[in-house]
Design an enzyme around this catalytic site. Structure first.
Site, PDB file in Angstrom:
ATOM      1  N   GLN A   1      -8.121   2.464  -8.519  1.00  0.00           N
ATOM      2  CA  GLN A   1      -8.848   1.199  -8.334  1.00  0.00           C
ATOM      3  C   GLN A   1     -10.310   1.478  -8.017  1.00  0.00           C
ATOM      4  OE1 GLN A   1      -6.535  -0.955  -5.412  1.00  0.00           O
ATOM      5  NE2 GLN A   1      -4.891  -1.368  -6.875  1.00  0.00           N
TER       6      GLN A   1
ATOM      7  N   ARG B   1       3.950   0.739   3.681  1.00  0.00           N
ATOM      8  CA  ARG B   1       5.234   1.063   3.036  1.00  0.00           C
ATOM      9  C   ARG B   1       5.978   2.195   3.735  1.00  0.00           C
ATOM     10  NH1 ARG B   1       3.387   0.020  -3.291  1.00  0.00           N
ATOM     11  NH2 ARG B   1       3.717  -2.253  -3.178  1.00  0.00           N
TER      12      ARG B   1
ATOM     13  N   ASP C   1       3.389   4.430  -6.487  1.00  0.00           N
ATOM     14  CA  ASP C   1       4.086   3.137  -6.386  1.00  0.00           C
ATOM     15  C   ASP C   1       5.609   3.297  -6.408  1.00  0.00           C
ATOM     16  OD1 ASP C   1       1.685   1.843  -6.225  1.00  0.00           O
ATOM     17  OD2 ASP C   1       1.608   1.299  -8.343  1.00  0.00           O
TER      18      ASP C   1
ATOM     19  N   LYS D   1      -0.937  -0.127   1.393  1.00  0.00           N
ATOM     20  CA  LYS D   1      -0.515  -0.891   0.209  1.00  0.00           C
ATOM     21  C   LYS D   1      -0.225  -2.335   0.636  1.00  0.00           C
ATOM     22  CE  LYS D   1      -0.928   2.369  -2.800  1.00  0.00           C
ATOM     23  NZ  LYS D   1      -1.991   2.273  -3.815  1.00  0.00           N
TER      24      LYS D   1
ATOM     25  N   ARG E   1      -6.405  -5.233   3.774  1.00  0.00           N
ATOM     26  CA  ARG E   1      -6.467  -3.911   3.122  1.00  0.00           C
ATOM     27  C   ARG E   1      -7.919  -3.421   3.003  1.00  0.00           C
ATOM     28  NH1 ARG E   1      -2.770  -4.162  -2.118  1.00  0.00           N
ATOM     29  NH2 ARG E   1      -3.292  -1.940  -2.119  1.00  0.00           N
TER      30      ARG E   1
ATOM     31  N   GLY F   1      -4.556  -5.985  -5.158  1.00  0.00           N
ATOM     32  CA  GLY F   1      -5.624  -5.032  -4.861  1.00  0.00           C
ATOM     33  C   GLY F   1      -6.395  -4.666  -6.115  1.00  0.00           C
TER      34      GLY F   1
ATOM     35  N   LYS G   1       1.782  -3.437 -15.278  1.00  0.00           N
ATOM     36  CA  LYS G   1       0.880  -4.287 -14.477  1.00  0.00           C
ATOM     37  C   LYS G   1      -0.561  -3.781 -14.545  1.00  0.00           C
ATOM     38  CE  LYS G   1       1.532  -4.642  -9.843  1.00  0.00           C
ATOM     39  NZ  LYS G   1       0.268  -4.357  -9.124  1.00  0.00           N
TER      40      LYS G   1
END
Ligand code: S3P
Length: 429
Positions: free
Chosen positions: A168, A345, A314, A341, A123, A95, A23
């Protein structure tokens, strides 16, 4: 699909799987392909809701992005070839789309607005807007969340020490840095996935990396290229853990990306005693790739902290599932990022696995899990988070009785074929 129902039967996971494309790399292929001059073709492209959100964003900025059965062809117009978007950019649940585009769009000569779905709108965005404003970006709104209204302005390079370890954030600043006067440097508290740096270099853009600091200079035009995107280790992880915890299982996950900043889960699972090996190691478009073999074996508890957290960020939800079946007490700490996230989570895994009878409790920045022999089937909820849904499916393979996972269709965010592959490999044949 609304609910996914897993009958309480014993399963073994056997066979081969080529998980969908990575991804993170798929997003970057569309972004850098759009900034390149000429055609970029990427095979192995992940066709999922997140990556299509990125593709749509560039389409609305005048870039041809054609997606055909696992391949994407992007007709880039060069570094200065984007047009003002025809509409508000909707990053949906992604995100990566929102944050990387915040960096890129801050440096354009046109205004733009980025929004997202209700999860993404809650977020934090200040992690990118604060350093981008230091570079001279004009982003309206004092708030920390989407929508972001970006004016588009001339930027200057900065030397930024980011308080959060986030690929990111780093990538947003590097993309902005391609347009800024002077050099843009980002120093991270821990190194995070370096797909942006690797792909920029693959396209011929110089990126300097020393220790935890990476930097780019402005203005290097580059040409379109051919890319092969490896399978996503984050998607492979669900099948790896399913095989590890179900007696008689053995799976091979083919062509999986093995970037060392993404393989924390393999290291953690091996420390838990997992029987995991890697075959056919090779390099593909600047990224290490290989086939992962995982076999059932007993697991033991571990402490998960420090740099392995960001290298497995992740995969921590599915690792928390592995810990449910490991002997002893597993402690995950320093993982507060999990709370911001697609959903919180930590709260999601602790809450939903508890419904299945797991001995798990949340801490401020992690979880404490005591292993058990077996869970019990119950109704649980994905909370709209793809990785929570898939982790719960793995947990349910070791639950007595029927498990129902509510709102399981969210797997289409990163792994649309998850449930059909899961049923195919997990039927014990
Ligand atoms: C991603 C970086 C990670 C990861 C996310 C994808 C990326 O987020 O959790 O799924 O593609 O750069 P952070 O950088 O916010 O940790």
């Amino acid at each position: 699909m609304a609910d996914f129902i897993l009958k309480g039967k014993s399963r073994t996971f056997r066979g081969e799987i080529t998980p969908p494309g990575d991804k993170s790399i798929s997003h970057r292929a569309v972004i850098l392909g759009s900034l390149a001059r000429g055609k970029t073709r990427a095979s192995g492209f992940l066709v999922s809701r997140d990556t299509l959100a990125t593709a749509n964003a560039f389409r609305s900025m005048g870039i041809g992005v054609e997606v055909n059965a696992g391949e994407v062809e992007i007709s880039g117009n060069g570094l200065f070839g984007l047009e003002a978007p025809r509409e508000i950019i909707d990053a949906e649940n992604s995100g990566t789309t929102a944050r990387l585009l915040a960096g890129l769009l801050s440096a354009q000569s046109f205004p733009s607005t980025i929004t997202g779905d209700s999860s993404l709108r809650s977020r934090p965005m200040s992690r990118v807007t604060v350093p981008l404003r230091m570079m001279g970006a004009v982003i309206s709104g004092e708030g920390d969340t989407l929508p972001l209204r970006i004016t588009g302005s001339e930027l200057r390079g900065i030397d930024y020490g980011t308080p959060v370890a986030s690929a990111q954030v780093k990538s947003a600043l590097l993309l902005a840095g391609l347009y800024a006067a002077g050099r843009t440097s980002v120093t991270e508290p821990e190194r995070t996935r370096d797909h942006t740096e690797r792909m920029l270099r693959y396209f011929g853009v110089p990126v300097e990396a020393i220790g935890n600091c990476v930097s780019v200079g402005p203005g290097v035009e580059f040409s379109g290229n051919e890319l092969e995107i490896p399978s996503d280790i984050s998607s492979a992880a669900f099948f790896i853990v399913a095989a590890l915890v179900n007696p008689g299982s053995e799976i091979i996950a083919r062509n999986v990306g093995l970037n060392p900043l993404r393989t924390g889960a393999l290291d953690i699972l091996r420390e838990m005693g997992a029987d995991i090996s890697v075959e056919n190691r090779r390099e593909c478009c600047g990224e290490p790739v290989g086939d992962i073999v995982a076999r059932h074996c007993p697991l033991r508890a571990v402490r998960i902290e420090g740099e392995s957290v960001s290298r497995a960020i992740d995969e921590l939800p599915v690792i928390s599932v592995a810990a449910c079946f490991a002997e002893g007490e597993t402690v995950i700490s320093g993982a507060g990022e999990l709370r911001v996230k697609e959903t919180d989570r930590i709260s999601a895994m602790a809450g939903e696995l508890s419904k299945l009878g797991a001995d798990i409790r949340e801490t401020r920045d992690g979880m404490v899990i005591n292993g058990t022999e077996e869970l019990r089937g119950a109704r649980c909820e994905s909370r709209g988070d793809h990785r929570v849904a898939m982790s719960l499916a793995v947990a349910a393979t070791r639950a007595q009785g029927e498990t129902v996972i509510g709102d399981a269709g969210c797997v289409s965010i990163s792994f649309p074929e998850f449930f059909s592959l899961f049923e195919a490999l997990g039927d014990g044949k």
